[in-house]
Scaffold this active site. Structure first.
Site, PDB file in Angstrom:
ATOM      1  N   HIS A  39     -18.814 -17.590  -5.737  1.00  0.00           N
ATOM      2  CA  HIS A  39     -18.689 -16.299  -6.423  1.00  0.00           C
ATOM      3  C   HIS A  39     -18.894 -15.111  -5.469  1.00  0.00           C
ATOM      4  CE1 HIS A  39     -23.267 -16.794  -7.396  1.00  0.00           C
ATOM      5  NE2 HIS A  39     -23.113 -16.129  -6.273  1.00  0.00           N
ATOM      6  N   HIS A  50     -24.607 -21.283   2.657  1.00  0.00           N
ATOM      7  CA  HIS A  50     -24.491 -20.003   3.352  1.00  0.00           C
ATOM      8  C   HIS A  50     -25.850 -19.331   3.455  1.00  0.00           C
ATOM      9  CE1 HIS A  50     -24.097 -18.726  -0.880  1.00  0.00           C
ATOM     10  NE2 HIS A  50     -24.068 -17.443  -0.557  1.00  0.00           N
TER      11      HIS A  50
END
Lengths: 136, 283
Positions: B12, B192
């Site tokens: 997202h 990440h």
């Protein structure tokens, strides 16, 4: 799979993950004013007010001197060390015209192109599709 | 009787929202990610779900550190995406479904979860981007129930707790009497990290481990605690908690229809997975 490094702890016994600040209660308390200011930047009028008078705006949110200096110097690691959370700092970075790749380069001491190249070093695309069941 | 037809799991990243706003879906940098949605579109055309229950994390639009819920359930009549600091606000409203929200709240509190309940709520890119990706045109054809999980301020809920929350939501949905089709979303990830000296950390081995086990053996993802996941997948890779909760809500015979793994998008290892949830088989 890459195994976990040997779990490291600091003097108080808290787990340490090298290069990875864990935003916990201590950080949330220390960074409250800085993060509150960043949260206000969801509104364009507040972003404009900050740009018009940075110091006055930081005073309104009661930033500590350390936090103010980090903001004035655009020093992202110092903002993190002063309790800044990157989810909120991203809104401040946007005012400075920096995106998360710029932030990554700044924090790792890499040139932006080198930081991007390092990300591309992981480049992979793998796709599985059950085309028959989906009638594709 | 209601039916949970499947799960859509997707990254997202705000940059995806920027790419949508600029119409860059066919740009060579973005195309391999957006192509992962073709199977999702086919699935949604086939199933035509009435409701979307979305597990996500707020990034400082609706919640701030003054009051940070571990779990929060939206019970608003309508949700909007607003400017998160970079001037993008998708303008299509997302219709809410307070009756189902309160049914879920009643049911999961009865199961000893204690969510914050939100009769007004904005949703950030973690809901808006997946909705824009899933339904690129027209009015959104589903009613939304957003369920936020804290992935910002440690201590975070454990993977096991998130999986159990998902299962509790799944049971609530199975007991929803309306004749409706429900799709589950889990958003965020994969690996990440945005901050610190390890900014840019990506762990394709861990991501592939998650993708390989998500459908057949989600409990494999529970062997690492939250800080293990931070170490393996990065500070923001811990958004996999949303996927773990969403997977928990699929309680039938779960079958992978599509999986798209693409690295990198912005600083992120991105993925889109489509799982079908076939009927629960009772012994």
């Amino acid at each position: 799979m890459t195994m976990l490094a040997f779990a490291q702890s600091d003097a108080t016994g808290k787990r340490v993950i090298p290069g990875t600040p864990v935003f916990d209660g201590a950080s949330a308390q220390a960074g409250y004013a800085l993060n509150a200011m960043c949260f206000s930047f969801n509104t364009q009028a507040n972003r404009d007010a900050f740009v018009a008078d940075e110091d006055g705006y930081m005073d309104r949110f009661h930033l500590t001197e350390t936090q103010k200096r980090a903001v004035r110097e655009r020093d992202v690691p110092a903002m993190i060390a002063a309790g800044g959370n990157v989810y909120y700092l991203a809104k401040l970075a946007g005012i400075f015209g920096l995106n998360v790749q710029d932030l990554g380069a700044l924090q790792t001491g890499m040139a932006l192109d080198d930081f991007k190249a390092a990300l591309m070093g992981h480049a992979v695309t793998e796709r599985r599709v059950n085309a028959q069941e989906l009638a594709l | 009787m209601s039916e949970v037809v499947g799960g859509i799991f997707t990254s997202h990243v705000p940059g995806i929202g920027g790419a949508i706003a600029k119409g860059l879906q066919s740009d060579p940098y973005w195309k391999p990610f957006f192509d992962g949605f073709e199977p999702v579109h086919a699935f949604l055309r086939r199933e035509k779900p009435d409701v979307a229950v979305v597990f996500y994390n707020d990034h400082g639009l609706n919640f701030f550190l003054d009051k940070m819920p571990t779990f929060a359930v939206g019970a608003a009549p309508e949700y909007r995406h607003e400017d998160e600091g970079w001037g993008i606000a998708f303008d299509r409203p997302m219709p809410g479904y307070p009756e189902l929200s309160w049914h879920i709240i009643e049911s999961i509190v009865n199961d000893e979860f204690d969510p914050v309940t939100c009769q007004t709520m904005t949703v950030d890119h973690a809901v808006a981007v997946p909705f824009e990706l899933a339904w690129p045109e027209g009015d959104f054809p589903v009613k939304l129930v957003p369920i936020a999980i804290n992935t910002v301020q440690h201590p975070l809920p454990s993977p096991k707790r998130c999986f159990e929350l998902g299962k509790a939501v799944g049971r609530a949905l199975e007991s929803w009497a309306a004749d409706e089709k429900i799709v589950i979303f889990g958003t965020g990830g994969l690996s990440h990290q945005l901050e610190g000296g390890r900014a840019g950390h990506i762990n394709t081995d861990y991501d592939k481990f998650c993708l390989r086990n998500l459908a057949p053996d989600p409990e494999a993802l529970l062997q690492h605690d939250t800080l293990d996941i931070v170490e393996l997948a990065g500070s923001q890779g811990v958004e996999i908690l949303n996927w773990i909760a969403a997977r928990g809500a699929l309680r039938g015979s779960v079958h992978e229809l599509a999986s798209n793994y693409h690295v990198p998008i912005s600083n992120t290892a991105a993925a889109t997975v489509l799982l079908e949830n076939r009927a629960v088989v009772h012994a």
